[in-house]
Design a protein around this motif. Structure first.
Motif, mmCIF file in Angstrom:
data_model
loop_
_atom_site.group_PDB
_atom_site.id
_atom_site.type_symbol
_atom_site.label_atom_id
_atom_site.label_comp_id
_atom_site.label_asym_id
_atom_site.label_seq_id
_atom_site.Cartn_x
_atom_site.Cartn_y
_atom_site.Cartn_z
ATOM 1 N N MET A 1 -5.882 9.513 -7.014
ATOM 2 C CA MET A 1 -5.008 8.679 -6.241
ATOM 3 C C MET A 1 -5.624 8.469 -4.863
ATOM 4 N N PRO A 2 -5.601 7.252 -4.371
ATOM 5 C CA PRO A 2 -6.155 7.025 -3.043
ATOM 6 C C PRO A 2 -5.301 7.687 -1.966
ATOM 7 N N PRO A 3 -5.910 7.962 -0.808
ATOM 8 C CA PRO A 3 -5.123 8.534 0.272
ATOM 9 C C PRO A 3 -4.063 7.536 0.713
ATOM 10 N N PRO A 4 -2.943 8.034 1.226
ATOM 11 C CA PRO A 4 -1.891 7.108 1.616
ATOM 12 C C PRO A 4 -2.311 6.229 2.787
ATOM 13 N N PRO A 5 -2.141 4.937 2.652
ATOM 14 C CA PRO A 5 -2.460 4.042 3.771
ATOM 15 C C PRO A 5 -1.372 4.147 4.840
ATOM 16 N N ASN A 6 -1.697 3.720 6.038
ATOM 17 C CA ASN A 6 -0.697 3.680 7.097
ATOM 18 C C ASN A 6 0.351 2.633 6.751
ATOM 19 N N TYR A 7 1.599 2.961 6.990
ATOM 20 C CA TYR A 7 2.696 2.023 6.743
ATOM 21 C C TYR A 7 2.551 0.892 7.756
ATOM 22 N N PRO A 8 2.454 -0.345 7.313
ATOM 23 C CA PRO A 8 2.326 -1.464 8.261
ATOM 24 C C PRO A 8 3.537 -1.513 9.197
ATOM 25 N N ALA A 9 3.277 -1.667 10.487
ATOM 26 C CA ALA A 9 4.351 -1.651 11.489
ATOM 27 C C ALA A 9 5.394 -2.733 11.205
ATOM 28 N N SER A 10 4.951 -3.928 10.827
ATOM 29 C CA SER A 10 5.900 -5.017 10.563
ATOM 30 C C SER A 10 6.802 -4.685 9.379
ATOM 31 N N ALA A 11 6.240 -4.064 8.345
ATOM 32 C CA ALA A 11 7.024 -3.684 7.171
ATOM 33 C C ALA A 11 8.012 -2.578 7.534
ATOM 34 N N ARG A 12 7.585 -1.647 8.378
ATOM 35 C CA ARG A 12 8.473 -0.564 8.820
ATOM 36 C C ARG A 12 9.652 -1.141 9.616
ATOM 37 N N ARG A 13 9.339 -2.036 10.556
ATOM 38 C CA ARG A 13 10.399 -2.651 11.369
ATOM 39 C C ARG A 13 11.408 -3.409 10.510
ATOM 40 N N ASN A 14 10.901 -4.062 9.447
ATOM 41 C CA ASN A 14 11.762 -4.870 8.574
ATOM 42 C C ASN A 14 12.414 -4.060 7.457
ATOM 43 N N GLY A 15 12.144 -2.755 7.414
ATOM 44 C CA GLY A 15 12.742 -1.903 6.392
ATOM 45 C C GLY A 15 12.227 -2.175 4.987
ATOM 46 N N GLU A 16 10.989 -2.669 4.885
ATOM 47 C CA GLU A 16 10.424 -3.033 3.581
ATOM 48 C C GLU A 16 9.945 -1.793 2.829
ATOM 49 N N GLU A 17 10.295 -1.722 1.565
ATOM 50 C CA GLU A 17 9.855 -0.678 0.654
ATOM 51 C C GLU A 17 9.501 -1.355 -0.670
ATOM 52 N N GLY A 18 8.856 -0.608 -1.562
ATOM 53 C CA GLY A 18 8.564 -1.156 -2.879
ATOM 54 C C GLY A 18 7.427 -0.427 -3.554
ATOM 55 N N VAL A 19 7.096 -0.911 -4.732
ATOM 56 C CA VAL A 19 5.999 -0.347 -5.513
ATOM 57 C C VAL A 19 5.011 -1.475 -5.789
ATOM 58 N N VAL A 20 3.757 -1.233 -5.458
ATOM 59 C CA VAL A 20 2.697 -2.190 -5.764
ATOM 60 C C VAL A 20 1.842 -1.594 -6.882
ATOM 61 N N LEU A 21 1.560 -2.388 -7.883
ATOM 62 C CA LEU A 21 0.726 -1.952 -8.998
ATOM 63 C C LEU A 21 -0.671 -2.531 -8.792
ATOM 64 N N LEU A 22 -1.649 -1.643 -8.639
ATOM 65 C CA LEU A 22 -3.028 -2.041 -8.359
ATOM 66 C C LEU A 22 -3.906 -1.846 -9.588
ATOM 67 N N SER A 23 -4.798 -2.791 -9.814
ATOM 68 C CA SER A 23 -5.793 -2.684 -10.873
ATOM 69 C C SER A 23 -7.163 -2.797 -10.221
ATOM 70 N N PHE A 24 -8.105 -1.950 -10.648
ATOM 71 C CA PHE A 24 -9.431 -1.986 -10.053
ATOM 72 C C PHE A 24 -10.457 -1.369 -10.987
ATOM 73 N N LEU A 25 -11.705 -1.649 -10.702
ATOM 74 C CA LEU A 25 -12.823 -1.103 -11.455
ATOM 75 C C LEU A 25 -13.487 -0.029 -10.601
ATOM 76 N N ILE A 26 -13.730 1.138 -11.196
ATOM 77 C CA ILE A 26 -14.552 2.163 -10.551
ATOM 78 C C ILE A 26 -15.925 2.043 -11.182
ATOM 79 N N ASN A 27 -16.922 1.681 -10.373
ATOM 80 C CA ASN A 27 -18.259 1.462 -10.926
ATOM 81 C C ASN A 27 -18.993 2.785 -11.151
ATOM 82 N N GLN A 28 -20.216 2.701 -11.619
ATOM 83 C CA GLN A 28 -20.998 3.896 -11.956
ATOM 84 C C GLN A 28 -21.311 4.765 -10.741
ATOM 85 N N ALA A 29 -21.206 4.186 -9.551
ATOM 86 C CA ALA A 29 -21.452 4.949 -8.318
ATOM 87 C C ALA A 29 -20.157 5.507 -7.728
ATOM 88 N N GLY A 30 -19.007 5.232 -8.372
ATOM 89 C CA GLY A 30 -17.735 5.728 -7.883
ATOM 90 C C GLY A 30 -17.071 4.829 -6.848
#
Length: 83
Positions: A1-30
């Motif tokens: 799992m990636p380290p937690p990113p900083n909560y965007p200030a604008s999203a915090r001010r607006n009370g935004e929450e949610g779940v984002v589903l990410l898809s990505f490729l991990i190459n041979q070098a990681g």
């Protein structure tokens, strides 16, 4: 799992929450390649913060028969204000 990113200030001010589903490729070098949002959190600020943090991650590559291989991964990232 990636380290937690900083909560965007604008999203915090607006009370935004949610779940984002990410898809990505991990190459041979990681390294992360071809990352994209499969399902939005409903907030572009939260989606972009998750993608940005993911792009900085490094992983131990998967192996097959002792050789590093590229693999596609899908992970959810949950944004909650009270965590």
């Amino acid at each position: 799992m990636p380290p937690p990113p900083n909560y965007p200030a604008s999203a915090r001010r607006n009370g935004e929450e949610g779940v984002v589903l990410l898809s990505f490729l991990i190459n041979q070098a990681g390294q992360v390649e071809l990352s994209k949002v499969l399902q939005s959190s409903g907030s572009s600020a939260l989606d972009e913060a998750a993608l940005s943090a993911l792009s900085q991650c490094r992983f131990t590559p998967a192996t097959e028969n002792g050789k590093a291989i590229a693999i596609r991964v899908t992970i959810p990232y949950v944004w909650r204000l009270n965590q």
